[in-house]
Design an enzyme around this catalytic site. Structure first.
Site, PDB file in Angstrom:
ATOM      1  N   HIS A  52     -16.143   6.226  23.794  1.00  0.00           N
ATOM      2  CA  HIS A  52     -15.734   5.844  22.451  1.00  0.00           C
ATOM      3  C   HIS A  52     -14.310   5.276  22.504  1.00  0.00           C
ATOM      4  CE1 HIS A  52     -15.917   6.102  18.064  1.00  0.00           C
ATOM      5  NE2 HIS A  52     -14.680   6.563  18.091  1.00  0.00           N
TER       6      HIS A  52
ATOM      7  N   CYS B 132     -14.769   1.298  16.363  1.00  0.00           N
ATOM      8  CA  CYS B 132     -14.854   2.712  15.985  1.00  0.00           C
ATOM      9  C   CYS B 132     -15.251   2.806  14.513  1.00  0.00           C
ATOM     10  CB  CYS B 132     -13.535   3.426  16.279  1.00  0.00           C
ATOM     11  SG  CYS B 132     -13.104   3.498  18.036  1.00  0.00           S
TER      12      CYS B 132
ATOM     13  N   ASP C 172     -20.598   8.693  24.033  1.00  0.00           N
ATOM     14  CA  ASP C 172     -20.054   8.764  22.674  1.00  0.00           C
ATOM     15  C   ASP C 172     -20.848   9.757  21.843  1.00  0.00           C
ATOM     16  OD1 ASP C 172     -18.923   8.385  20.206  1.00  0.00           O
ATOM     17  OD2 ASP C 172     -19.148   6.204  20.190  1.00  0.00           O
TER      18      ASP C 172
END
Length: 258
Positions: free
Chosen positions: A221, A134, A189
């Site tokens: 995500h 991330c 995402d």
């Protein structure tokens, strides 16, 4: 898998002391080092387990709490299973911490982490690998660009905002990267849309960086994180295969291992 040890360590930085987790093979020998940059949920049992798994494959792994300016981990109290749809206040708590990680702050801290690893007896001499998750993908890419002499491999998984229109977008360091790079993007995402993936790939290609950028179909995500509602076992397994292959071909050849 090699038996491992894990311990908490403190890393002196220009701005204080970063608490961190260190995992390494329990064989008394130094091993190639990997810097693991956390996702926004922070240093917690799941990331320690991921570090242990890497260590079991023959690496010395450092996972710093990059939010250390706001306290030791856990900076934000988290449930055992993280579902931000049910607990939106978690993101509200975390967002200011993420925004505080300016490029200047990230670069100062990266210097401290790399210096610490250079002196770590469990870490072999030579370049290191980095993997980020991330927001950690942004930190990984920026670290590779600011320390090209130290970083041989960079992997980023379900990273967001890697190639924006901002003047300090992470992709703008591509011309300074000498490491081999791999990105595993999440198909679902919104923080890394196709136009950003294309911009990132173009920057790396034009800079002559050896890289591969792949989109994991159906993945969301956060797909690598087993303690979250975004976890995708198939995509996570693919991530492990790609990450270990990258580290093996870039770091093993530098320490003389097969």
């Amino acid at each position: 898998m090699t038996s491992t040890r894990g311990t908490s360590v403190d890393i002196p930085t220009q701005d204080g002391t970063a608490d961190a987790y260190l995992a390494y093979p329990d064989d008394g020998s130094p091993h190639p080092a990997v810097l693991l940059y956390m996702d926004a949920f922070g240093l917690r049992p799941n990331l320690k387990q991921m570090a242990d798994r890497l260590a079991g494959n023959g690496y010395t792994v450092l996972v710093p709490n990059v939010f250390y300016r706001h306290g030791r981990a856990p900076v934000v109290e988290l449930p055992e299973f993280i579902d931000t749809a049910e607990r939106p206040e978690i993101l509200q708590q975390i967002s200011p911490l993420v925004r505080a990680l300016t490029p200047e702050v990230v670069e100062r801290d990266a210097d401290a982490y790399l210096r610490w690893l250079a002196d770590c007896p469990q870490a072999a001499d030579g370049p290191i690998g980095i993997t980020g998750y991330c927001m950690g993908s942004r930190l990984a890419l920026r670290t590779a660009g600011t320390h090209p002499d130290r970083v041989a491999a960079v992997a980023g998984f379900h990273g967001g905002q890697l190639a924006t229109d901002a003047p300090d977008s992470p992709h703008l360091v591509a011309d300074r990267v000498t490491a081999e790079v791999y990105f595993g993007h999440a198909d679902q995402d919104a923080s890394m849309p196709p136009e950003q993936i294309e911009r990132l790939d173009k920057a790396l290609t034009e800079a002559g960086v050896r890289h591969r950028s792949e989109v994991y179909p159906g993945a969301h995500h956060g797909y690598t994180q087993a303690d979250t509602s975004s976890y995708d076992a198939e995509a996570a397994d693919r991530h492990w295969s790609e990450l270990l292959a990258l580290l093996d071909r870039t770091l093993r050849r530098t320490d003389g291992a097969s």
